[in-house]
Design an enzyme around this catalytic site. Structure first.
Site, PDB file in Angstrom:
ATOM      1  N   ASP A 338      -4.803  -0.828  -0.651  1.00  0.00           N
ATOM      2  CA  ASP A 338      -4.490  -2.043  -1.390  1.00  0.00           C
ATOM      3  C   ASP A 338      -4.723  -1.769  -2.881  1.00  0.00           C
ATOM      4  O   ASP A 338      -5.812  -1.323  -3.266  1.00  0.00           O
ATOM      5  CB  ASP A 338      -5.382  -3.200  -0.923  1.00  0.00           C
ATOM      6  CG  ASP A 338      -4.981  -4.520  -1.554  1.00  0.00           C
ATOM      7  OD1 ASP A 338      -4.042  -5.151  -1.055  1.00  0.00           O
ATOM      8  OD2 ASP A 338      -5.608  -4.917  -2.568  1.00  0.00           O
ATOM      9  N   GLU A 381       1.525  -5.375  -2.271  1.00  0.00           N
ATOM     10  CA  GLU A 381       0.880  -4.216  -2.891  1.00  0.00           C
ATOM     11  C   GLU A 381       0.055  -3.431  -1.888  1.00  0.00           C
ATOM     12  O   GLU A 381      -0.796  -2.623  -2.269  1.00  0.00           O
ATOM     13  CB  GLU A 381      -0.015  -4.667  -4.055  1.00  0.00           C
ATOM     14  CG  GLU A 381      -1.233  -5.469  -3.660  1.00  0.00           C
ATOM     15  CD  GLU A 381      -0.960  -6.974  -3.547  1.00  0.00           C
ATOM     16  OE1 GLU A 381      -1.936  -7.740  -3.561  1.00  0.00           O
ATOM     17  OE2 GLU A 381       0.221  -7.382  -3.466  1.00  0.00           O
TER      18      GLU A 381
END
Length: 484
Positions: A338, A381
């Site tokens: 992440d 993301e």
């Protein structure tokens, strides 16, 4: 000249060796049928592949190929004439003929037949009227009517693969093309050779090749009763001697246009121009559709922004690797990544800049990982890395290397970006969901402890938090803190 003589001598020698390789049991069995040879059955009405003439002779592409196989294997064959294809299948089942000359292999047929290597390969194409749109995806044409000759392998597969199509069965190839020509059916699915031959000889110039189904190629073989293994082996050796050039020459011999009566040059030119245009147009669209289908296949598996594997493709790869790991006891691990505080990046610099960061991260990941690893965009993301043949500790080391690479990289406009990583390894009995939950819990721990670090899940308890993925109380180790 010497090379040509040498090549012919080598082929003769190979054919002689093929004959010598025939088992004694087969020669004895063939002798039991007498001088006429082993009885076989064919499709009496499948031009240009094969037909049976009024005087009982086998003609067509299959007949010529089978004659080569018989000559080169040393197995004499005798045609048993039948009324139609279903009669031929019944005769083979009952043992009145020992083999079928030219057919596709299917699961149902394999219950009682064994097959040689393919004698002839021919793609199946969709044939429609000229007014029909070209077909890129047959699954999207629910409710349309497809007409097929009865008893074919194509019918079995289409009914299974495209249940929304309405299937109509007729007695012959000619009947199928006629129904499409008259507008009584939307399409038929037949081999390219048969389609071109039928359009030319029957004069159905209102038909066209409108599409190609990948994976529906005809791999036409000899089918031998399962109680004749020696016969199968001998015929298979004969099939393997047929060259690509010989197959092409035989096919061209039977698909050529033959003018039966004298015509003036202008009429002849028109008759030749129409089928030539049909064939060239059809071949152009087949190639075009194949390219379009390949592009669609790639697009369906690729994230449009980063060019990495998308979530759907990642799921496919993960499932395959986990099945391999379970079957052979091999290690496999996953890494969830992440990008830290990415919402703030979008809020501060805008989504165009955020997209550039994602693209640059994708490039860094490709370079940092092994050739056997697969990295894909899991969502937003968040990224997933699949590491075959990697223990959890080895995957941890890969993740730590990538973390340091990201931290030290100058992104666009001098932006500095970090990432948090959760690592988990496959265990016996794992499902994809359980493995992902453990990696996600490790990622959560990395973010909870301050981000920019790698956490390896090492919970050895049964169920470890359960399928619900409760994060508190998990066991973790090997936290890598950022280097100052």
């Amino acid at each position: 000249m010497a090379d040509s003589l040498s090549g012919r001598a080598a082929r003769r020698l190979l054919q002689c060796l093929m004959v010598l390789a025939i088992p004694v049991q087969l020669l004895a069995g063939a002798a039991a049928y007498g001088a006429e040879g082993v009885p076989y059955c064919a499709d009496p009405d499948w031009p240009p592949y094969e037909t049976i003439t009024a005087d009982g002779r086998h003609q067509g592409i299959a007949a010529d190929l089978l004659a080569l196989v018989s000559e080169r294997s040393g197995v004499a064959l005798r045609l048993l004439p039948t009324g139609d294809w279903e009669d031929s299948m019944a005769a083979a089942r009952e043992g009145r003929c020992r083999l079928l000359s030219f057919l596709n292999r299917t699961a149902k047929r394999e219950e009682w037949l064994a097959f040689t290597e393919p004698m002839f390969v021919d793609p199946n194409v969709l044939v429609t009227r000229e007014s029909h749109d070209f077909i890129a995806d047959l699954a999207g044409l629910g409710g349309e009517t497809m007409v097929l000759p009865k008893g074919t392998s194509t019918e079995e597969r289409v009914r299974s693969d495209f249940p929304d199509l309405r299937i109509v069965v007729v007695d012959s190839e000619a009947d199928a093309f006629a129904m499409v020509s008259r507008g009584e059916a939307d399409m038929t699915l037949r081999s390219l050779t048969v389609a071109v031959f039928t359009i030319k000889t029957a004069g159905w110039f209102n038909l066209k090749v409108a599409g190609h189904l990948p994976g529906y190629e005809n791999l036409l073989r000899i089918g031998v009763r399962r109680d004749e293994p020696e016969l199968l082996a001998a015929l298979d050796r004969g099939v393997r001697t047929i060259s690509a050039a010989e197959r092409t020459a035989i096919a061209n011999r039977h698909v050529a246009i033959q003018v039966q009566s004298p015509l003036d040059p202008w009429t002849l030119a028109k008759l030749l121009a129409i089928p030539a245009a049909v064939i060239l147009t059809s071949l152009f669209w087949i190639v075009t559709l194949m390219r379009v289908n390949e592009r669609l296949r790639v697009q369906s598996r690729t994230d449009g922004l980063t060019g990495l594997a998308n979530r759907s493709h990642l799921n496919e790869i993960c499932r395959a690797e986990m099945e391999r790991a379970a079957r052979y006891g091999r290690p496999v691990s996953i890494i969830l990544v992440d990008l830290d505080q990415f919402k703030q990046v979008n809020d501060r610099y805008g989504h165009v800049f955020g997209d550039r960061v994602l693209i640059e991260f994708a490039g860094l990941a490709r370079k940092a990982l092994r050739a056997t690893d697969t990295v894909g965009r899991w969502g937003g993301e968040e990224f997933l890395i699949l590491c075959p043949e990697a223990s959890p500790e080895a995957a941890f080391a890969l993740a730590e290397r990538l973390r340091r690479t990201i931290r030290g990289y100058d992104f666009s406009n001098g932006h500095r970006q970090t990432g948090s990583f959760g690592v988990a390894g496959f265990r016996d009995g794992d499902s994809i969901d359980r493995l992902l939950i453990r990696a996600d819990n490790a990622l959560y721990r990395a973010k909870d402890e301050g981000r920019d670090r790698v956490v390896l899940d090492t919970d050895d308890s049964e169920g470890g938090g359960g399928e619900g993925g409760g994060r508190p109380g998990r066991a973790f180790s090997r936290t890598a803190c950022p280097a100052d």
